[in-house]
Design a protein around this motif. Structure first.
Motif, short mmCIF file in Angstrom:
data_model
loop_
_atom_site.label_atom_id
_atom_site.label_comp_id
_atom_site.label_asym_id
_atom_site.label_seq_id
_atom_site.Cartn_x
_atom_site.Cartn_y
_atom_site.Cartn_z
N LYS A 110 7.02 1.30 4.93
CA LYS A 110 6.20 0.78 6.03
C LYS A 110 4.76 1.29 5.87
CE LYS A 110 7.99 -0.76 9.47
NZ LYS A 110 8.12 -2.18 9.89
N LEU A 111 3.82 0.59 6.50
CA LEU A 111 2.42 1.02 6.43
C LEU A 111 2.23 2.43 6.96
CD1 LEU A 111 0.33 -2.14 7.43
CD2 LEU A 111 0.23 -0.89 5.26
N ASP A 112 2.99 2.80 7.99
CA ASP A 112 2.86 4.15 8.56
C ASP A 112 3.24 5.24 7.56
OD1 ASP A 112 1.79 3.51 10.98
OD2 ASP A 112 3.67 3.58 12.10
N ASP A 113 4.06 4.90 6.56
CA ASP A 113 4.43 5.89 5.54
C ASP A 113 3.21 6.37 4.76
OD1 ASP A 113 7.16 5.76 6.13
OD2 ASP A 113 7.51 4.13 4.72
N MET A 114 2.15 5.56 4.74
CA MET A 114 0.95 5.91 3.98
C MET A 114 0.34 7.20 4.49
SD MET A 114 -1.08 4.90 1.46
CE MET A 114 -0.72 6.59 1.00
N LYS A 115 0.22 7.33 5.80
CA LYS A 115 -0.40 8.53 6.38
C LYS A 115 0.44 9.77 6.07
CE LYS A 115 -0.70 6.29 10.31
NZ LYS A 115 -0.95 5.97 11.75
N PHE A 138 -8.49 5.04 6.14
CA PHE A 138 -7.37 4.10 6.08
C PHE A 138 -7.13 3.45 7.44
CE2 PHE A 138 -2.69 3.51 6.54
CZ PHE A 138 -2.50 2.54 5.57
N GLU A 139 -7.11 4.26 8.48
CA GLU A 139 -6.87 3.75 9.83
C GLU A 139 -8.00 2.83 10.29
OE1 GLU A 139 -6.27 7.46 11.90
OE2 GLU A 139 -4.09 7.16 11.93
N ALA A 140 -9.24 3.19 9.95
CA ALA A 140 -10.39 2.37 10.34
C ALA A 140 -10.34 1.00 9.66
CB ALA A 140 -11.69 3.08 9.98
N LYS A 141 -9.94 0.99 8.38
CA LYS A 141 -9.87 -0.28 7.65
C LYS A 141 -8.72 -1.14 8.15
CE LYS A 141 -12.13 1.51 3.51
NZ LYS A 141 -11.95 1.98 2.11
N ASN A 169 11.22 -5.27 8.91
CA ASN A 169 11.46 -3.89 8.53
C ASN A 169 11.06 -3.65 7.07
OD1 ASN A 169 12.38 -1.21 8.88
ND2 ASN A 169 14.34 -1.73 7.96
N SER A 170 9.85 -4.09 6.73
CA SER A 170 9.38 -3.97 5.35
C SER A 170 7.86 -3.84 5.33
CB SER A 170 9.78 -5.20 4.53
OG SER A 170 9.08 -6.36 4.98
N LEU A 171 7.34 -3.43 4.21
CA LEU A 171 5.89 -3.32 4.05
C LEU A 171 5.23 -4.70 4.20
CD1 LEU A 171 3.40 -1.64 3.45
CD2 LEU A 171 3.96 -1.79 1.01
N ILE A 172 5.82 -5.72 3.59
CA ILE A 172 5.27 -7.08 3.73
C ILE A 172 5.31 -7.52 5.18
CG2 ILE A 172 5.72 -9.52 3.21
CD1 ILE A 172 4.36 -8.14 0.91
N GLY A 173 6.39 -7.18 5.87
CA GLY A 173 6.48 -7.50 7.30
C GLY A 173 5.34 -6.88 8.09
N ASP A 174 5.01 -5.64 7.78
CA ASP A 174 3.88 -4.96 8.43
C ASP A 174 2.56 -5.66 8.13
OD1 ASP A 174 5.42 -3.03 9.61
OD2 ASP A 174 4.82 -1.40 8.28
N SER A 250 -0.61 2.66 -1.55
CA SER A 250 -1.63 3.69 -1.71
C SER A 250 -2.79 3.31 -0.78
CB SER A 250 -2.11 3.75 -3.16
OG SER A 250 -3.09 2.75 -3.42
N PRO A 251 -3.77 4.18 -0.61
CA PRO A 251 -4.91 3.81 0.26
C PRO A 251 -5.64 2.56 -0.22
CG PRO A 251 -4.89 6.18 -0.10
CD PRO A 251 -3.85 5.61 -1.02
N LYS A 252 -5.47 2.19 -1.49
CA LYS A 252 -6.08 0.97 -2.01
C LYS A 252 -5.47 -0.29 -1.40
CE LYS A 252 -8.64 0.51 -5.04
NZ LYS A 252 -10.11 0.31 -5.01
N ILE A 253 -4.36 -0.13 -0.70
CA ILE A 253 -3.67 -1.31 -0.16
C ILE A 253 -4.53 -2.05 0.85
CG2 ILE A 253 -2.49 -0.18 1.79
CD1 ILE A 253 -0.03 -1.90 1.10
#
Length: 269
Positions: A110-115, A138-141, A169-174, A250-253
């Motif tokens: 999930k996107l939250d896993d990035m932090k 990351f949060e600002a972008k 329930n997936s990164l693409i879903g987010d 990664s933050p590049k996402i």
């Protein structure tokens, strides 16, 4: 709780000395570079079809194999203090532990896993100040990506035969939610699930996206009901050649999502 305890033990063991990291997770490689900790990477497994940011630097790192085969001998020769894994390399975890090599598995669902991942890596390489700044950026972008939503419905296909889509329930879903596309794949505990063509037609998505490994002609031939959807009628069935890199957390996402959003808006991939 168990994971937190194990991570605390890992941080205590690694201490504050310079690390020797073998990184088999491309997203973690990119994150470490963005933290300014690239000198602590001693080995990676390059990808066959996509580059790892920054290409001009990562291409020079010692190669210990690839996504289909990693050399344990090469890993041992590098004398790593830690091997960072993702889900594709979990089969190595037990072997490495038997050999006395510490491992760390990075969650990228999930996107939250990035932090969380930034915090973990920043602590390991003693770049917590840089990690905090990276999370703030990351949060600002992410917030900027919420602007000008599509306000449309859609599905993002994982495969065409059988027909499978990415769930909420997936990164693409987010990502779909972030840019204002309502995901019509039913909510599911799994990240990817089988979807029936007749159900797709009933929900009638306005956008259908698919990635590498799916041929559009074959997709429509195998699932003729898709031709009756709004997506097909309006010319909004898109092939995204960068699907695999869009799944690299990664933050590049955020830049990759921005490009994906623009491509969707213009209809040009």
């Amino acid at each position: 709780m168990k994971k937190i305890f194990l991570l605390c033990c890992l941080f205590f063991t690694l201490g504050f000395s310079k690390q020797r990291l073998v990184v088999l997770d491309p997203a973690s490689i990119e994150t470490l570079y963005m933290l300014g900790a690239e000198k602590e990477i001693v080995g990676i497994a390059p990808l066959q079809h996509t580059d790892i940011y920054p290409k001009e630097e990562t291409s020079k790192l010692p190669n210990i194999g690839n996504a289909s085969h990693v050399s344990l001998e090469e890993i041992l020769n590098l004398k790593p203090t830690l091997v960072i894994l993702n889900k594709y390399y979990l089969n190595l975890e037990d072997t490495l532990k038997v050999l006395g090599i510490k491992t760390l598995y990075m969650q990228t669902q999930k996107l939250d896993d990035m932090k969380t991942n930034i915090k973990i890596l920043a602590k390991i390489v003693n770049k917590e100040k840089e990690g905090k700044k990276l999370i703030e950026d990351f949060e600002a972008k992410l917030e900027s990506l919420r602007l000008y939503p599509f306000n449309q419905t859609g599905i993002y296909l994982y495969s065409g035969n059988p027909l499978m889509g990415f769930s909420d329930n997936s990164l693409i879903g987010d990502i779909l939610k972030l840019i204002g596309i309502k995901n019509l794949v039913s909510k599911n505990k799994l990240q990817r699930c089988v979807i029936l063509p007749q159900k797709v037609l009933e929900k009638d998505p306005e956008i259908i996206i698919f990635g590498t490994g799916i041929n559009k002609d074959e997709l429509l031939e195998d699932n003729p009901l898709l031709k009756k959807t709004k997506a097909h009628k309006n010319g909004q069935i898109y092939f995204n050649p960068n699907s695999s890199i869009l799944l690299r957390l990664s933050p590049k996402i955020v830049e990759r999502i921005e490009e994906f959003k623009e491509n969707l808006r213009t209809g040009k991939f």
